[in-house]
Scaffold this active site. Structure first.
Site: not given
Ligand code: A2P
Length: 336
Positions: A128, A250
């Site tokens: 990710c 993120h």
């Protein structure tokens, strides 16, 4: 043409997002099957395709599936993805089990789509953190050739699945009521040891487990996956992965150098045109909360390097459950 589709790990943080993205994007699924552990087997999930009963992965028959989206952890992928592929499915695997396998393409949709053609039954979805930064690095690399990248991640707890989100919610609840303890330190979470220390009101300067040379497995993924996705084996990547008390999204602060100097105007033009990304100016620097729940990766703080000249520094932030995992997996299924 409709595709007989399965989600493996359908009750998890990524799996549930996979289901909602299939629904949102009107994926031509038929005979949708949802699988998880024996703990969830028998539960009924309402979907656009009707109510679906969760099957136990251990006993589910993979015959008759065209596309299987896997997000049930690496060991489940290692055991079951080859079985699903042998039964005729193409597996899009969100775990790290096959990412560095030479026979398995590692694909970021809208960055290296062509690589998917070489699949032999399994396609890997990148990590990710790597995925988010690739949405900026990919287009710049295409224009100028990535030579080196130093990247520091600010990773949300949903990267650790439902448990990570539960732990953060719990710690913020408990510790938020104890300002004295937060000011004087020394507190701990009696309930969870998911992370080495409390993540609520804290920053952990390591994500993942420690491996070679003092780097974590998350950091090595950033190094190795960047090289594979961009097909630049000699790119120098300096990773630093940090866990922060954010639920979803993120962020990555990256400095990149290329085979030639890249002017800031050119970099901004490339990033403004990058598919799947939005370029924001400094009047509103993008945050994880801005990225949560949307498809695009948000890019900001784009500026020229001030030490060695000719490089570009930037901030990229993306929903780790969507582009960082489920959305990309569905985009790969669409490409297939
Ligand atoms: P379950 O909910 O039945 O445990 P997350 O990363 O958010 O924790 O989600 C992990 C996903 O992987 C969940 O859907 C979970 O199902 C599934 N999973 C975990 N262990 C197994 C297992 N042994 N077999 C099949 N699925 C599993």
């Amino acid at each position: 043409m409709s595709k007989r589709t399965a989600i493996v790990g359908a009750t998890g943080a990524v799996g549930t997002t996979m289901l909602s993205i299939l629904e949102e994007r009107d994926f031509p699924a038929s005979d949708l099957r949802l699988m998880a552990s024996s703990r969830s087997a028998g539960r009924v999930i309402p979907t656009k395709w009707g109510d679906i009963t969760i099957e136990d992965l251990a006993t589910a028959d993979p015959a008759g599936i065209d596309v299987a989206l896997f997000s049930a952890g690496g060991s489940r992928s290692a055991e079951y993805a080859p079985k699903f592929a042998a039964a005729g499915a193409v597996v899009v695997d969100n775990s790290s089990a096959f990412r560095m396998d030479d026979a398995v393409p590692l694909v970021v949709a809208e960055v290296n789509d062509a690589a998917i053609k070489s699949h032999q039954g399994i396609v890997a979805n990148p990590n990710c953190t790597t995925m988010v930064v690739m949405m900026a690095a990919g287009p710049l690399h295409r224009a100028a050739g990535l030579r080196a990248m130093a990247a520091t991640s600010y990773q949300s707890v949903s990267g650790s699945g439902q448990t990570g989100m539960d732990v953060l919610t719990h710690e913020i609840d408990v510790l938020g009521k104890d300002r004295e303890a937060l000011a004087t330190g020394g507190w701990s979470d009696p309930i969870s040891d998911l992370y080495s220390r409390p993540i609520g009101f804290n920053v952990l300067a390591h994500a993942g487990g420690f491996t070679e040379q003092g780097y974590t497995d998350e950091e090595w993924k950033l190094v190795n996956e960047t090289r594979k996705i961009l097909d630049v084996q000699d790119a120098k990547v300096e990773p630093f992965c940090v866990r922060v008390p954010v639920m979803v999204g993120h962020g990555i602060a990256a400095t990149m150098f290329f085979d030639r100097p890249v002017a800031i105007a050119e970099a901004k033009e490339i990033l403004a045109d990058a598919p799947g990304a939005q370029l924001w100016d400094d009047s509103k620097v993008p945050t994880p909360l801005d990225s949560a729940g949307i498809d695009d990766v948000l890019i900001g703080r784009v500026r020229p390097t001030v030490g060695e000249e000719g490089g570009i520094s930037l901030w990229a932030v993306g929903d780790n459950l969507r582009k960082g995992a489920a959305l990309n997996a569905v985009q790969l299924a669409e490409l297939l």
